[in-house]
Motif scaffolding. Structure first.
Motif: not given
Lengths: 363, 379
Positions: B327, B330, B332, B336-337, B355-356, B359, B362
């Motif tokens: 994380q 950054k 993933d 999870l994407y 998304w990065d 994530f 998250a």
């Protein structure tokens, strides 16, 4: 003069052969490109539409026992319009044969005959199919009866080997983008099912014409299941984003099979072996119907001379497009023509039939 | 009358004798088992970008029989050029026989090139009809060419050696990631996800396959140690075989080593959106047997349960550490994407481009349960 007779099974295998063609290899890609992960749903939808179209055709065929569209189209629509319809069918069939032969030749060149000129491959396929056509509808039927189940069995057998690495979660979410993309991609998917319209021409050859609808639905069902299976497997193995990019997903999934334990670990040759008969048999019926139409329009007894005369024309159609994308465009036009004919002609025929029947009963 | 057609047929027959005109005898072919792609190091050669090395192998050598022991059956031929295809064609100006890429087993990519992106270098291998999606893909620490130049013991062909190493390693340990073919990489990359590819280190006479190369898209952004890869494989449920050792820090450290032989694992992810932040819950189920030690020769149900708990806690701690690390970076790598695409489609559509960042914030929970089923034939 119709002497040849087809059984119900033969008729459905004929239609299956005409429907399943070159598209087998590339279909999932086009489907996913337009409808995403819901591609397989569109096939089912298109299958449903095909069944409707085919039931209209069968209904017409049963009203005119022993006659095909070649005979009853001029009866119903009048000599001029009827001939126009037949000519449209003729154009469609010739274009179809031309583009299909070219597409198969391109694939064959890419994977099998690297150094052979496309023209030679095209000619080779045309000669084979023409030879078959010259022997008449019964020979074609027997050929299909032999080759189609064999090819289908081999294909399904090979496909079972892909199951190990599938992740069916990749098919999710179902209808995540809503119903709209599914509907939008409908025409392009429907193209891949074209071929069932030969029922219009096949009907008079059937031993038991009332079974025509049943055979047609069986053929559509088999094709739909096969296509849906290929699409689902492609997505489950590679993911939708990847399938979009791959030109021949059906071949790619088979290339990804590893036969454990052997140094030479490939099954794609089996796929090609299956695919070549699929490609050749799909042109046979179209070529045959095209020569039937012409023979009828010119009032000839025999279709053989005509079918030989069509070889150079089809050859020209096949070699004229300059590259793969141009072939695609030609086939797009052909498909639109075909889809139009399939949707409009049976409908207008049935309207004409009803109208005439009412006029007859009122007088 | 019948003689004329027969005669003409007879004259046609010699054409059949010509046979297949595209044939190449197997002795004339050089089978390419492995390929290494590096970035050219000197900057002044602007035109040349790739250094491409093909390991050309005599077909005979693959069967283990070498007829002339003085001539090496393996040759690592190199060429530099702006595209891979040109490199392959340049090779023909040096190699007198025809290289045959149908049986290509492995592509090794050098670290420098991987940092700049590997998609373009692999393009030919997606496109060409001779190549298959099952070709293995490895990132080498350092130069890829040197891997092919290794002279491993027992196996004369280094490309074959690495390819076998990967197969064996995958069956026995989980120390390198499962994504390992160009087809799988392509699926991940084109699906917009990141992945971890196997990493390879060169040692004196052998290669060491351990750990993973973290790929953001198609660029190398960091390395995972072999223990971290093991954790990753717990998380994505591909830990099919291998070991998990727990060393307890106590006064009698040595005696407290517990070795868990993993026989199978399953993992499932649940996702939901809470207050605009995605929340994931991994539930990992591991199963296996006790490989060494454990109960001081006095097994009991209580001790067994304790060990199971310890192992679970250990896995959970490692997983949390790895997730925090990723994380921060950054990246993933946990798929999870894709999970969001499947189960939280509207949210995914909204955030697919950033998304990065999503994530990074998250909320990820982990729940591990392990089962020790057996402990061997000795108490």
């Amino acid at each position: 003069m119709i002497k040849d007779k087809l059984t119900g099974t033969q008729a459905s295998l004929q239609m299956f052969a005409a429907m399943v063609g070159v598209g087998v290899l590339s279909l999932p890609s086009g489907l996913v490109r337009s409808a995403g992960v819901d591609g397989w749903l569109v096939i089912l939808l298109a299958g449903g539409y095909a069944v409707i179209a085919v039931s209209i055709m069968a209904y017409l065929g049963n009203r005119f026992p022993g006659k095909g569209i070649i005979q009853y189209a001029p009866l119903l629509l009048g000599p001029v319009l009827g001939r126009c319809v037949l000519l449209a069918f003729l154009l469609y069939f010739l274009m179809f044969v031309g583009t299909i032969v070219r597409m198969s030749a391109d694939v064959t060149k890419l994977f099998l005959l690297d150094l052979t000129p496309v023209e030679v491959i095209v000619l080779g396929m045309l000669v084979t199919s023409t030879y078959l056509i010259l022997q008449g509808v019964n020979a074609i039927a027997r050929f299909n009866e032999f080759i189609q189940p064999l090819a289908l069995f081999a294909l399904l057998l090979v496909l079972t080997q892909t199951l190990r690495e599938t992740d069916f979660g990749r098919l999710l979410p179902v209808l995540g983008e809503g119903i709209q993309p599914v509907l939008q991609s409908f025409p392009s998917v429907f193209f891949s099912l074209l071929g069932f319209e030969i029922l219009l021409f096949l009907h008079p050859f059937m031993e038991n014409p009332s079974r025509g609808l049943q055979s047609a639905i069986l053929a559509i069902g088999m094709t739909v299941v096969l296509y849906a299976l290929l699409t689902i497997l492609s997505i489950a193995l590679m993911g939708a984003a990847e399938v979009k990019l791959i030109e021949y997903p059906a071949l790619a999934i088979i290339k990804s099979i590893e036969v454990p334990g052997s140094f030479i670990e490939r099954l794609d040759s089996v796929m090609m072996m299956v695919w070549v008969p699929f490609a050749v048999t799909s042109i046979v019926m179209f070529h045959y119907c095209a020569s039937l139409i012409t023979a009828q329009l010119l009032g000839l007894q025999d279709h053989r001379v005509v079918s030989l005369l069509y070889v150079p024309i089809v050859f020209l159609i096949a070699v004229l497009p300059r590259n793969v994308l141009e072939v695609e465009r030609w086939s797009q036009w052909t498909s639109w023509l075909g889809a139009g004919l399939v949707s409009l002609v049976p409908l207008s025929l049935i309207v004409a039939y009803k109208w005439r029947a009412r006029r007859v009963s009122s007088t | 009358m019948k003689i004329r057609p027969l005669l003409s047929l007879f004259f046609l027959l010699p054409f059949l004798l010509a046979g297949c005109w595209d044939r190449v005898e197997i002795q004339d072919r050089l089978i390419v088992m492995a390929v290494a792609i590096d970035k050219v190091r000197t900057e002044d050669e602007k035109r040349n970008f790739y250094e491409f090395t093909a390991q050309l192998t005599e077909a005979q050598a693959l069967s283990g029989r070498i007829s002339t022991p003085n001539i090496s059956p393996v040759w690592n031929a190199s060429a530099t050029g702006p595209s891979i295809f040109e490199c392959i064609r340049i090779l023909t100006t040096r190699v007198a026989r025809q290289p045959y890429y149908d049986h290509l087993q492995i592509i090794i990519i050098g670290e420098e090139l991987a940092k700049e992106g590997i998609d373009r270098a692999l393009d030919l291998f997606y496109r060409d009809h001779e190549s298959r999606p099952k070709i293995k893909l490895v990132i080498a620490k350092g130069r890829a060419r040197e891997v092919l130049d290794l002279d491993p013991k027992l196996m004369p062909i280094s490309g074959r050696y690495i390819s076998t190493l990967m197969e064996e390693g995958e069956a026995k340990t989980a120390r390198f990631p499962k994504t390992s073919t160009i087809g799988q990489f392509s699926s991940y990359f084109h699906g917009g996800a990141n992945c971890v590819l196997p990493a390879l280190r060169i040692e004196k006479r052998e290669a060491k396959m351990a750990g993973g190369a973290i790929m953001r898209g198609d660029r190398l952004v960091g390395w995972l140690s072999d223990q971290e890869v093991k954790t990753l494989r717990w998380l994505n449920g591909t830990f099919t075989a291998g070991d998990e050792v727990i060393v307890k820090n106590g006064p009698e450290q040595e005696r407290n080593v517990t070795t868990f032989e993993v026989r199978g694992a399953r993992s499932s992810v649940k996702s939901e959106i809470r207050n605009g932040i995605p929340v994931f819950t991994f539930s990992i189920r591991g199963e296996g047997s006790l490989a060494e030690d454990g109960f001081d020769h006095k097994p009991s149900l209580r001790k067994l349960k304790e060990r199971e708990k310890e192992i679970s806690r250990n896995i959970k701690e490692n997983a949390e550490k790895l997730i925090v690390k990723m994380q921060k970076k950054k990246v993933d790598i946990f798929g999870l994407y894709e999970e969001m695409r499947r189960h939280q489609h509207p949210y995914w559509k909204q955030h697919r481009n950033n998304w990065d960042e999503v994530f990074q914030h998250a909320d990820i929970h982990i729940d591990v349960v392990t089962y020790i089923r057996r402990f061997g034939q000795f108490k």
